[in-house]
Structure formats: structure tokens, C-alpha cells
Design a protein around this motif. Structure first.
Motif, short mmCIF file in Angstrom:
data_model
loop_
_atom_site.label_atom_id
_atom_site.label_comp_id
_atom_site.label_asym_id
_atom_site.label_seq_id
_atom_site.Cartn_x
_atom_site.Cartn_y
_atom_site.Cartn_z
N LEU A 1 0.84 -1.19 0.00
CA LEU A 1 0.00 0.00 0.00
C LEU A 1 0.87 1.25 0.00
O LEU A 1 1.70 1.44 0.89
CB LEU A 1 -0.91 0.00 1.23
CG LEU A 1 -1.84 1.21 1.37
CD1 LEU A 1 -2.82 1.28 0.21
CD2 LEU A 1 -2.58 1.15 2.71
N ASN A 2 0.70 2.09 -1.02
CA ASN A 2 1.49 3.32 -1.15
C ASN A 2 0.62 4.35 -1.87
O ASN A 2 0.65 4.46 -3.10
CB ASN A 2 2.78 3.05 -1.92
CG ASN A 2 3.75 4.22 -1.88
OD1 ASN A 2 3.33 5.38 -1.76
ND2 ASN A 2 5.03 3.94 -2.01
N ILE A 3 -0.16 5.08 -1.10
CA ILE A 3 -1.12 6.03 -1.67
C ILE A 3 -0.41 7.10 -2.49
O ILE A 3 -0.87 7.46 -3.59
CB ILE A 3 -1.95 6.69 -0.55
CG1 ILE A 3 -2.70 5.62 0.27
CG2 ILE A 3 -2.93 7.69 -1.14
CD1 ILE A 3 -3.72 4.84 -0.50
N GLU A 4 0.70 7.62 -1.98
CA GLU A 4 1.41 8.69 -2.69
C GLU A 4 1.95 8.21 -4.03
O GLU A 4 1.90 8.93 -5.03
CB GLU A 4 2.53 9.26 -1.81
CG GLU A 4 2.04 9.99 -0.59
CD GLU A 4 1.02 11.08 -0.94
OE1 GLU A 4 1.28 11.86 -1.88
OE2 GLU A 4 -0.04 11.14 -0.28
N LYS A 5 2.51 7.01 -4.04
CA LYS A 5 3.00 6.43 -5.30
C LYS A 5 1.86 6.28 -6.30
O LYS A 5 2.00 6.60 -7.49
CB LYS A 5 3.62 5.06 -5.01
CG LYS A 5 4.05 4.28 -6.25
CD LYS A 5 5.27 4.89 -6.93
CE LYS A 5 5.79 3.98 -8.02
NZ LYS A 5 6.94 4.57 -8.74
N ALA A 6 0.70 5.83 -5.81
CA ALA A 6 -0.46 5.67 -6.69
C ALA A 6 -0.90 7.02 -7.24
O ALA A 6 -1.23 7.14 -8.43
CB ALA A 6 -1.60 5.01 -5.92
N LYS A 7 -0.91 8.04 -6.40
CA LYS A 7 -1.32 9.37 -6.85
C LYS A 7 -0.38 9.89 -7.94
O LYS A 7 -0.82 10.51 -8.92
CB LYS A 7 -1.33 10.35 -5.67
CG LYS A 7 -2.50 10.16 -4.71
CD LYS A 7 -2.42 11.19 -3.59
CE LYS A 7 -3.62 11.12 -2.67
NZ LYS A 7 -3.54 12.10 -1.56
N GLU A 8 0.91 9.63 -7.78
CA GLU A 8 1.88 10.06 -8.79
C GLU A 8 1.61 9.39 -10.13
O GLU A 8 1.65 10.04 -11.19
CB GLU A 8 3.30 9.72 -8.32
CG GLU A 8 3.79 10.54 -7.12
CD GLU A 8 5.14 10.05 -6.61
OE1 GLU A 8 5.74 9.16 -7.27
OE2 GLU A 8 5.58 10.53 -5.55
N LEU A 9 1.33 8.10 -10.09
CA LEU A 9 1.05 7.37 -11.32
C LEU A 9 -0.25 7.85 -11.97
O LEU A 9 -0.33 7.98 -13.20
CB LEU A 9 0.96 5.87 -11.02
CG LEU A 9 2.30 5.18 -10.72
CD1 LEU A 9 2.07 3.82 -10.07
CD2 LEU A 9 3.11 5.03 -12.00
N LEU A 10 -1.26 8.12 -11.16
CA LEU A 10 -2.53 8.61 -11.69
C LEU A 10 -2.35 9.99 -12.33
O LEU A 10 -2.93 10.27 -13.39
CB LEU A 10 -3.58 8.67 -10.58
CG LEU A 10 -4.06 7.31 -10.04
CD1 LEU A 10 -4.89 7.49 -8.78
CD2 LEU A 10 -4.86 6.56 -11.10
N ALA A 11 -1.55 10.82 -11.69
CA ALA A 11 -1.29 12.15 -12.25
C ALA A 11 -0.52 12.04 -13.55
O ALA A 11 -0.80 12.77 -14.53
CB ALA A 11 -0.50 12.99 -11.23
N GLU A 12 0.43 11.13 -13.60
CA GLU A 12 1.21 10.90 -14.82
C GLU A 12 0.31 10.46 -15.97
O GLU A 12 0.54 10.81 -17.14
CB GLU A 12 2.27 9.84 -14.53
CG GLU A 12 3.20 9.55 -15.70
CD GLU A 12 4.21 8.46 -15.36
OE1 GLU A 12 4.59 7.71 -16.30
OE2 GLU A 12 4.58 8.33 -14.19
N ALA A 13 -0.75 9.72 -15.62
CA ALA A 13 -1.69 9.24 -16.63
C ALA A 13 -2.71 10.30 -17.03
O ALA A 13 -3.47 10.11 -17.98
CB ALA A 13 -2.43 8.01 -16.10
N GLY A 14 -2.72 11.40 -16.30
CA GLY A 14 -3.72 12.45 -16.58
C GLY A 14 -5.11 12.04 -16.15
O GLY A 14 -6.11 12.52 -16.69
#
Length: 531
Positions: free
Chosen positions: A349-362
Motif C-alpha cells: 500500500l502506497n497512496i502517494e506512489k499511486a497518486k503520482e502514477l494517476l497524475a502521470e496518466a492524466g
């Protein structure tokens, strides 16, 4: 009385009614085995069509197969069953089975090579969900008359190319390999269905038990076959009762109303350990718990979003709380103990990592529907996901339904996300590689298949070709390495997030002996059981 108190009162009344309905079975007879299990996933008992966990348990005890597993020695692998021996042709494409003499179906009809021919041909021709287990060898409705042929007391099957013999034989241990009584089945044919309608609720096998009755979402009753070629079972009757709630199963077990409880949660396992006369068995099973996302969805189809989801699962939190002792973290599609299995679990579980990936995907905030069967631990997993996904801006709208309702929509590619379980169909790595990482035709026109990649509209990003190469590799070590490489790539790119492997904890009356659930390779066997 407020709504909450009314709810509690209704639940208590429902529990009391459930327990009362079992009261007649207190102190089960010495020649009867009574189990509590969730069996609401059974949709058919035709071995050419059955493809769910509880249905596999029933089929395992009703139908003999050409080759099968000895429940008292699973490590030995497949063994002769209705076929007493076999030989492989020089080119490796044909296997000729010699049928065991003197075995009869429950009807009294003899088991013949002609019945084996009919059963396998029928499974291909009917083309139901599990048919791919056989059609992957090149069998088609058009060619089975030539590729699956009986002659005298032998049956020869000829595949489209050379495969590892163990792969072919392992596939024949699947439910779809069940040998049915041709004469009885065809006597019940309706409108050219080859007996499919009748076999949904009746049996035509030669195994240790025959079907007495199946009441959907209620019970399955089996009666022993006194002429079973391995000897008459000690348990003359087996009753499997559908009991949804863990607490009810535990209460029934402690009262002596049932012999075995198969769906106890960790809290009830802990309680049952303290009860007199109760034993707890732990058995590593092949079942995997996973989530998958539909690649037709505009956001879920983005590689970064697929990757982000893997970091939005509280693996350790669930393993150490409501799944404690019953599931272990496992992030690969091959269960532990299988050839080519790996124990690499890189995600946490890594919420911040997930947020980064979601932002990268737009990907902005969005909502998706997740379908889940009405089973306690699956709903709890989905609620945990709902919480962690929300922290990254993804709203999960949970749809809970019966196994049939949810699976029907999943198989029709209608769900944005699915939360469920998958169990191997035979003890070969291709059983899971061939459904998670294999999808030769991703079109809607391909029709509903048993392939999980297809259900999620995923073209596998090149893994289909790698999986096809692995299944024909003859060198065992090389083949194992190929599956390890496929899984490494799968973990990174797939729309699947494999989370856990099942450890089945079963509550059992101490006087019940030799109950084998099938390990990671097959289903439960009732015929060795004694009290």
C-alpha cells in the motif's frame, strides 16, 4: 424500536431460524457426512459445463476420469482411473488409453471406451465455458470424430501438435474430463442438447457417489455407490448444506449438527479451537484472490492507472486482520507449489506512489463499478479497497450479488472492475497462464470464453505468444523459467492485481478422518472419509 435495533433483531431471528432448521441433524449418523459450505456458485452439474468451486467438489465425487488423483497421495500426481494404462505415439501427438475392465456406471451400464469418446467429444461440441481446456489441443466440433476415437477397449486422442504428455494428462483431470454414461445421457437428450439440460440437475457417473438432489442455494445430497471400483465408501450419504454465515457454521459444528465447517472466518476459527471435540485443519489451496479492471474503460486502460491500482491495496492490513490465517499475500498468477511459481511480492500500500502514477496518466477523479459476490471476506476486501481507492480519488461503487449474477456480468465484459477468486483447473502452470496471460482473440465477436484476459478486454501485451511457447516446451527447467519470466512481466503490465493465495482453515469434528480438500491441485474427496 429504531432501524438499527430492528436490523439486529431481524439478524438474530434469522440466525435462530437457520440453526433451528439444522436441529434434526444433531449428532450426525456414523455413516453420514454433513458439511456446511457456501455452494451458491453452483449453476450446473454437467461436467461439460461446470466451472465453479462448489460444482467441482460435487463432480470430483460423482465422475470418474481417464486419469485422476489419489486423495491419500496427492504428491504422486495423476494416476490411472477409468483408464488403467496409456501409451504415447512416437511423434508425441497421440495418446492411446486402455480402459479399466469391470467398472460400471451408477445405472449399471458398463464403462466403455465408447463412453469416454462420447464424453470428450460432447464437451468439445457443446462448447460451454470450460471447453477451452480441451479445445486448446486443437479439438473442434468438426474434427473430434477423427481426433478422439474409440476402438474396442481403447481410446486414442490426437492433438494438433506435440505437447508435454504431462500437460495433456493434467488437463484430463479437470472437471470437463468426467466420463458420462452415454446411453443414459442420450436417453435424456432434448432438442439436440446432448443431455445438457438433464445433466444440469442429474448425474450419470461411475464415481464413489451419485447425485440424489441439488437444491440451489440450499443443499447437495450424494448417495454412495456400493459398487465403486475402489470399494464402497464408509460414508453412505454426504450432505453439503449452504450456510452463508461463518457464525452459523461454527454454532452448527459445536452443537454437533454438522461434521465439517468450511467457511469459518478467523474469529470463529479461534473460537472453535477452544471447543471440545473440534479440530482445525490448515491446507494451502490453489485459489487466488484478485481484482481486475476492464480495458474498455477509458481510464482503467491506461498503463499508469493499472499500475497505480496495485499500490492501492492494503495487502498486509487485510492479511493481518480479517483474513488472518486464511490468506497469505501472493501477487503472482501461479499458486505456490506449481511448476514455475515465484514468491516475489513487490507491491504494498502506497497512496502517494499511486497518486503520482494517476497524475502521470492524466487521470482525474473518477468513479467505477466493482462487482463482488455476496461472501463475507470478499465484501470486506472490497470495502477495504473502497477506502484506499478513495484516498487516491477513485470512487468504488460496490455491486453485491449472487455468484451467478456477478459472474454473468463479468463473463459478458460488463463490469468496470471485478473482485473475486480463481482456482486452477488442473495441476499444470498453463492452467493459470492460459487464462490470465493468454488471449488470442480479444474481439467481442470471440464470444464469452473462460479466459480471464478476454473477460477484461486485455490483449495481453505480447504475453499470449510467450504463453503459447511455454506450453510446448519439453524441458521442465526451461519451461519453469519461462513461466517465471512471464509472471515478472505480468505483474508490471496486467490489468490484474493478484493479492492473496488461499489457506483453507476447516473446522472438523475430531472423529472425522481422512477428509482431503484437494490441496492446490484438485477438489475435495469424500470416499476415503471415516468416522
Amino acid at each position: 424500536m429504531n432501524a438499527f435495533n430492528r436490523l439486529l433483531t431481524s439478524a438474530a431471528i434469522g440466525l435462530a431460524v437457520s440453526v433451528a432448521s439444522f436441529a434434526a441433524y444433531a449428532e450426525t449418523p456414523a455413516n453420514m457426512l454433513v458439511l456446511a459450505n457456501r455452494i451458491d456458485d453452483i449453476t450446473t452439474l454437467d461436467p461439460a459445463e461446470s466451472f465453479e468451486f462448489a460444482g467441482s467438489d460435487v463432480s470430483r465425487n460423482i465422475y470418474g476420469r481417464l486419469v485422476n488423483f489419489d486423495p491419500m497421495d496427492l504428491d504422486a500426481g495423476y494416476q490411472p482411473d477409468l483408464a488403467e494404462s496409456w501409451v504415447v505415439s512416437e511423434d508425441g501427438k497421440s495418446i492411446t488409453f486402455t480402459m479399466r475392465e469391470g467398472v460400471s456406471f451408477h445405472s449399471g451400464n458398463p464403462v466403455r471406451a465408447e463412453d469416454a469418446e462420447f464424453s470428450l467429444q460432447r464437451a468439445v461440441i457443446l462448447n460451454k465455458t470450460p471447453s477451452f481446456i480441451l479445445t486448446q489441443f486443437g479439438f473442434t466440433a468438426e474434427n473430434v470424430a477423427d481426433t478422439i476415437k474409440a476402438e474396442g477397449n481403447t481410446l486414442t486422442i490426437t492433438t494438433d501438435k506435440k505437447y508435454a504428455t504431462s500437460f495433456v494428462l493434467n488437463c484430463l483431470t479437470a472437471v470437463i474430463g468426467g466420463i458420462v454414461d452415454k446411453e443414459l445421457v442420450m436417453a435424456n437428450e432434448v432438442d439436440g442438447d446432448m443431455g445438457n439440460t438433464w445433466l444440469k440437475t442429474n448425474s450419470a457417473g461411475s464415481g464413489a457417489y451419485k447425485l440424489v438432489g441439488w437444491k440451489p442455494n440450499e443443499s447437495v445430497t450424494l448417495e454412495s455407490n456400493p459398487d465403486f471400483y475402489l470399494g464402497a465408501p464408509a460414508m453412505e450419504r454426504v450432505i453439503v448444506r449452504h450456510v452463508q454465515e461463518s457464525a452459523t457454521q461454527r454454532l452448527l459444528l459445536e452443537r454437533g449438527d454438522i461434521d465439517v465447517a468450511r467457511n469459518l472466518n478467523p474469529e470463529d476459527i479461534a473460537g472453535a479451537r477452544e471447543a471440545e471435540g473440534i479440530a482445525i485443519d490448515d491446507e494451502l489451496r490453489g485459489r487466488l484472490m484478485y481484482i481486475s479492471v476492464n480495458q474498455k474503460h477509458p481510464e482503467l486502460s491506461k498503463p499508469q492507472v493499472r499500475q497505480a491500482i496495485k499500490y492501492l491495496v492494503d495487502y498486509e492490513g487485510m492479511q493481518n486482520s480479517f483474513l488472518n490465517g486464511q490468506y497469505t499475500i501472493h501477487q503472482n498468477f501461479l499458486p505456490r507449489t506449481y511448476l514455475g511459481s515465484v514468491d516475489e511480492n513487490p507491491f504494498s500500500l502506497n497512496i502517494e506512489k499511486a497518486k503520482e502514477l494517476l497524475a502521470e496518466a492524466g487521470a482525474g477523479e473518477f468513479e467505477i463499478e466493482v462487482g463482488v459476490r455476496e461472501a463475507q471476506e470478499r465484501i470486506e476486501i472490497t470495502q477495504s479497497l473502497q477506502n484506499t481507492f478513495a484516498q487516491a480519488g477513485i470512487t468504488l461503487n460496490i455491486t453485491v450479488g449472487t455468484a451467478k449474477q456477478i459472474l454473468s456480468r463479468y463473463r459478458a465484459r460488463e463490469l468496470d472492475m471485478y473482485m473475486g477468486a480463481w482456482g486452477p483447473d488442473y495441476p499444470d502452470p498453463h492452467t493459470n497462464a492460459g487464462t490470465f496471460a493468454f488471449n488470442p482473440d480479444n474481439s467481442d465477436e470471440a464470444g464469452a470464453t473462460g479466459l480471464l484476459a478476454w473477460r477484461n478486454s486485455w490483449d495481453t501485451d505480447g504475453l499470449t505468444e510467450k504463453t503459447a511457447a511455454a506450453v510446448v516446451e519439453g524441458d521442465r527447467d526451461v519451461r519453469a523459467g519461462m513461466y517465471q519470466e512471464i509472471q515478472a512481466e505480468f505483474r508490471e503490465v496486467a490489468p490484474f492485481t493478484v493479492m492473496f493465495q488461499k489457506i483453507e482453515q476447516t473446522g472438523r469434528a475430531e472423529n472425522v478422518q481422512n477428509l482431503n480438500l484437494g490441496g492446490a491441485i484438485t477438489s475435495v474427496s469424500y470416499w476415503p472419509v471415516t468416522k
